[in-house]
Design an enzyme around this catalytic site. Structure first.
Site, PDB file in Angstrom:
ATOM      1  N   SER A   1      51.804  30.321  37.609  1.00 44.47           N
ATOM      2  CA  SER A   1      52.609  31.232  38.409  1.00 44.47           C
ATOM      3  C   SER A   1      54.084  31.118  38.055  1.00 44.47           C
ATOM      4  O   SER A   1      54.462  31.247  36.903  1.00 44.47           O
ATOM      5  CB  SER A   1      52.350  30.960  39.887  1.00 44.47           C
ATOM      6  OG  SER A   1      52.807  32.002  40.675  1.00 44.47           O
TER       7      SER A   1
ATOM      8  N   ASP B   1      45.250  40.457  40.532  1.00 48.37           N
ATOM      9  CA  ASP B   1      46.441  39.720  40.979  1.00 48.37           C
ATOM     10  C   ASP B   1      47.499  40.682  41.520  1.00 48.37           C
ATOM     11  O   ASP B   1      48.017  41.525  40.796  1.00 48.37           O
ATOM     12  CB  ASP B   1      47.019  38.930  39.804  1.00 48.37           C
ATOM     13  CG  ASP B   1      47.981  37.842  40.241  1.00 48.37           C
ATOM     14  OD1 ASP B   1      48.598  38.002  41.313  1.00 48.37           O
ATOM     15  OD2 ASP B   1      48.113  36.855  39.512  1.00 48.37           O
TER      16      ASP B   1
ATOM     17  N   HIS C   1      45.330  35.659  41.773  1.00 46.21           N
ATOM     18  CA  HIS C   1      46.476  34.775  41.646  1.00 46.21           C
ATOM     19  C   HIS C   1      46.168  33.298  41.877  1.00 46.21           C
ATOM     20  O   HIS C   1      46.431  32.738  42.943  1.00 46.21           O
ATOM     21  CB  HIS C   1      47.615  35.188  42.566  1.00 46.21           C
ATOM     22  CG  HIS C   1      48.895  34.526  42.149  1.00 46.21           C
ATOM     23  ND1 HIS C   1      49.521  34.832  40.956  1.00 46.21           N
ATOM     24  CD2 HIS C   1      49.627  33.538  42.701  1.00 46.21           C
ATOM     25  CE1 HIS C   1      50.588  34.074  40.830  1.00 46.21           C
ATOM     26  NE2 HIS C   1      50.669  33.273  41.865  1.00 46.21           N
TER      27      HIS C   1
END
Length: 719
Positions: free
Chosen positions: A576, A662, A708
């Site tokens: 991330s 995501d 995610h």
């Protein structure tokens, strides 16, 4: 990964830790690590409310509306089905990458088969060891394999348990349990169920008894708490935002009301219940500012009362004890957390009195309030310890925890009068162990657990690297004590450095496997993260982002100088927002590493922060800055943004995992990054005809499932 009741920090942490681009989804209370798969969410909704413009954080008048189970959601307006050239290009690129991955992954079949078998063997011994429990008097509630069980406290590991809930039996096929709340009289149980393909969760309310039954289903719920035996407050979630609070009753006259709405897009709302169950707190937080409203659980139908109006730069969270509010806040100097108190009747900032202040460079991880004590879970210089504050003797005792421990996990114990605090300790290579602290005996007790047949000869080393501006940056290193010639061993470096979030150091089977196979693991606690308190984050965000990059370079350089591996055996891992620093290092100092592994990476900061229509852009300006309003900010972001700074040079090999669903990291940006990186690497190879010149592997694996960094156990295993 999971975290327990992060208590007073929960308000901000949901805004910062959960709802921004970071490396692991953190959930509350009980989290199933066992085969969480896709979820078929039941389709239930309530009537809509008329929109009403009100100031930020205003309390709304009560509004009644029906909430009928099984009501179908109105169908959306038909979308324009014409495909633009950019959409066609995106689809072609996506298809090309998927075919490329299919070809490449076939080469690794033998290796992945061996690794998979080893991880599955480790998982058998470790998946149960970390299941948190909710202790309620003589009863203990716990989750396992998609089911919720009830047992007596003295028979948790025995065979005498009742099944209260099963995701499969009740039609929530392949869902995983995210959060559990038991009503004070234990007649009701609220559960949130989540799909790996969605950010939204569904809340199921069960009426307990000899034959538990589903009482109500509420879609798109984030946080929820019981105000009384039959009154539940919850927040609704839409497009990654949580700005409305509702109350629903389970009395003879069932109804649902909108209680609170937040108008400021930078703020995120969640609910917390004080340990003594006197108040529910409605917490509205941005990353730098917070505001709390109180719901009196004795009078749950009264309008919430404001504690202190939001003041820019001041964060605060509320607990309660003996008609006093205990306030965890950044108010005053230095701007680190302090514990203060004020009377309930006069809760304004002018009445806050200091109870306890943290030492410099200390990270407050959690706080748990009891009738006569308060326990703070703290980190200092990489070590974990407890600060036990006695409200009776007005003393503070510091208790250092085992040196191997890197993470805390509180176990829920709703009764604040208890004389024991239960928690777990873990590290990347140590499965969770249960501990208890007794106030009466004033000692720490390690709970007996099933012996796990894994190595115990893992050495933990803590180092300090000197960054470009002389700041000392902590590094935590793990390696097998039996390893010889460490400079020849492969090294996996981890980095994050954003949002004030600590680098994730909870247990993972693959880390333990790497140690067994001779790898060295290093965790670089660079600025921008939260390991050394709030100032550590401030020193690495907005116009200080490059400090995190300098820290990372200093850490890797020191590791090599001290004989921990060498560049040609070094890999860098990030997820991330950690992809910003990892990707930046690849551009500035590619010779330091041989490979890079990224999961759902944030690699196109500039273009993303220019798109205000994306759900997180506005609220993330406090982390990255606003390039649309500030030209200096635009230039600064451009100076480190991984995508913007790709150049023709020799890059390390790169493996990226991305997710089709995501909502936080647009897949388009990752696809463009990979294309640009490949071109730069190939251009460099074609221009240099040096003997032995290598072309790096740049591989993209696009997962159809997951959202995610939130994969099921099986999908994580495949990765």
């Amino acid at each position: 990964s999971c975290f327990g009741l992060r208590n007073l920090l929960q308000g901000l942490s949901f805004c910062v830790r959960y709802y921004f681009r970071h490396n692991h989804l953190q959930t509350t209370c009980l989290y199933s690590k066992i085969k969480p798969k896709k979820c078929h969410i039941l389709d239930c909704s309530g009537s809509t409310c008329t929109h009403m413009t009100v100031p930020p954080g205003s309390i709304l008048p009560w509004r009644f509306f029906s909430c009928k189970e099984g009501t179908k959601i109105p169908s959306k307006r038909k979308q324009n089905t014409s495909i633009t050239s950019s959409e066609l290009s995106y689809k072609n690129l996506l298809k090309s990458e998927q075919e490329n991955w299919k070809d490449i992954s076939a080469r690794y079949k033998a290796m992945t088969k061996r690794i998979k078998e080893k991880l599955e063997e480790l998982h058998k011994y470790t998946f149960n060891s970390g299941s948190p429990r909710i202790r309620f008097g003589e009863n203990v509630y716990f989750e396992e394999n998609g089911c919720i069980f009830l047992s007596k406290a003295d028979d948790v590991d025995g065979g005498n348990v009742d099944i209260l809930f099963s995701t499969e039996d009740l039609g929530f096929s392949d869902a995983f349990i995210q959060r559990i709340r038991i009503s004070p009289d234990q007649r009701y149980m609220a559960i949130s169920l989540k799909s790996e393909n969605s950010e939204e969760a569904t809340c199921v309310i069960m009426k307990l008894g000899h034959f538990p039954v589903v009482e109500k289903v509420i879609p798109n719920v984030f946080s929820f708490e019981w105000a009384t035996n039959d009154v539940l407050y919850y927040t609704s979630q839409k497009n990654l935002k949580c700005q409305n609070v509702f109350m629903t009753t389970f009395t003879n006259q069932k109804h649902t009301k909108l209680v609170y709405t937040e108008q400021d897009a930078r703020f995120y709302v969640d609910i917390y219940c004080t340990k003594d169950r006197r108040f529910l707190t409605i917490n509205s937080n941005s990353k730098t500012t917070s505001e709390v409203w109180l719901v009196d659980c004795r009078h749950p139908f009264k309008l919430p009362a404001l504690v202190q109006a939001r003041t820019k730069g001041i964060i605060y969270h509320i607990e309660h004890r003996n008609d006093e509010l205990y306030i965890l806040t950044t108010y005053g100097e230095p701007a680190e957390y302090k514990l203060m108190k004020a009377p309930v009747a006069s809760s304004g900032m002018e009445n806050w009195q200091l109870v306890y202040a943290l030492e410099e460079k200390t990270k407050l991880v959690d706080l748990e309030m009891f009738s006569d004590h308060c326990i703070m879970f703290l980190k200092n210089a990489g070590h974990l310890y407890l600060s036990v504050i006695s409200f009776v003797s007005h003393s503070v005792q510091s208790i250092k925890l085992p040196t191997w421990a890197c993470e805390f996990e509180l176990e829920s114990h709703p009764e604040h009068t208890t004389g024991t605090c239960y928690f777990q300790l873990t590290s990347p290579v140590h499965p969770p162990k249960h501990f208890a602290y007794s106030f009466k005996e004033n000692n720490l007790i390690e709970q007996a657990v099933q012996e796990v047949p894994i190595i115990t000869n893992c050495h933990t080393t803590r180092l300090l690297a000197k960054s470009k501006d002389e700041t000392l940056v902590p590094i935590t290193v793990f390696h097998n004590m039996n390893s010889k010639e460490l400079h020849r061993k492969p090294l996996l470096v981890h980095v994050y450095g954003a949002y004030g979030i600590d680098l994730n150091m909870s247990f993972k089977e693959e880390k333990l496997m790497l140690i067994e196979e001779g790898w060295i693991l290093a965790y670089c606690h660079v600025r921008g993260g939260g390991e050394l308190g709030l100032s550590w984050h401030r020193d690495g965000c907005q116009h200080n982002k490059l400090k995190g990059l300098h820290d990372l370079k200093a850490c890797i350089t020191l590791l090599h100088e001290l004989g921990f591996s060498q560049p040609k055996y070094t890999a860098l891992a990030a997820a991330s927002a950690g992809g910003v620093l990892a990707g930046a290092l690849c551009n500035t100092d590619p010779e330091l590493i041989r490979a890079m592994v990224l999961q759902a990476p944030f690699v196109d900061v500039l273009n993303t922060m220019m798109k205000t229509h994306l759900p997180l852009t506005i609220e993330e300006q406090e982390e990255w800055g606003n390039p649309l309003a500030d030209e200096k900010c635009m230039k600064y972001i451009k100076s480190y943004c991984p995508y913007q700074n790709i150049k023709t040079q020799c890059y390390p090999s790169v493996f990226i995992t991305a997710y089709e669903n995501d909502q936080r990291i647009p897949l388009t940006g990752i696809l463009q990054y990979v294309q640009k990186l490949r071109k730069a690497a190939l251009d460099h190879a074609s221009r240099t005809s040096k003997k032995g010149n290598r072309i790096p592997n740049i591989i993209l694996d696009i997962q159809a499932n997951g959202s995610h960094c939130d994969s099921s156990w099986e999908d994580s295993l495949n990765e």
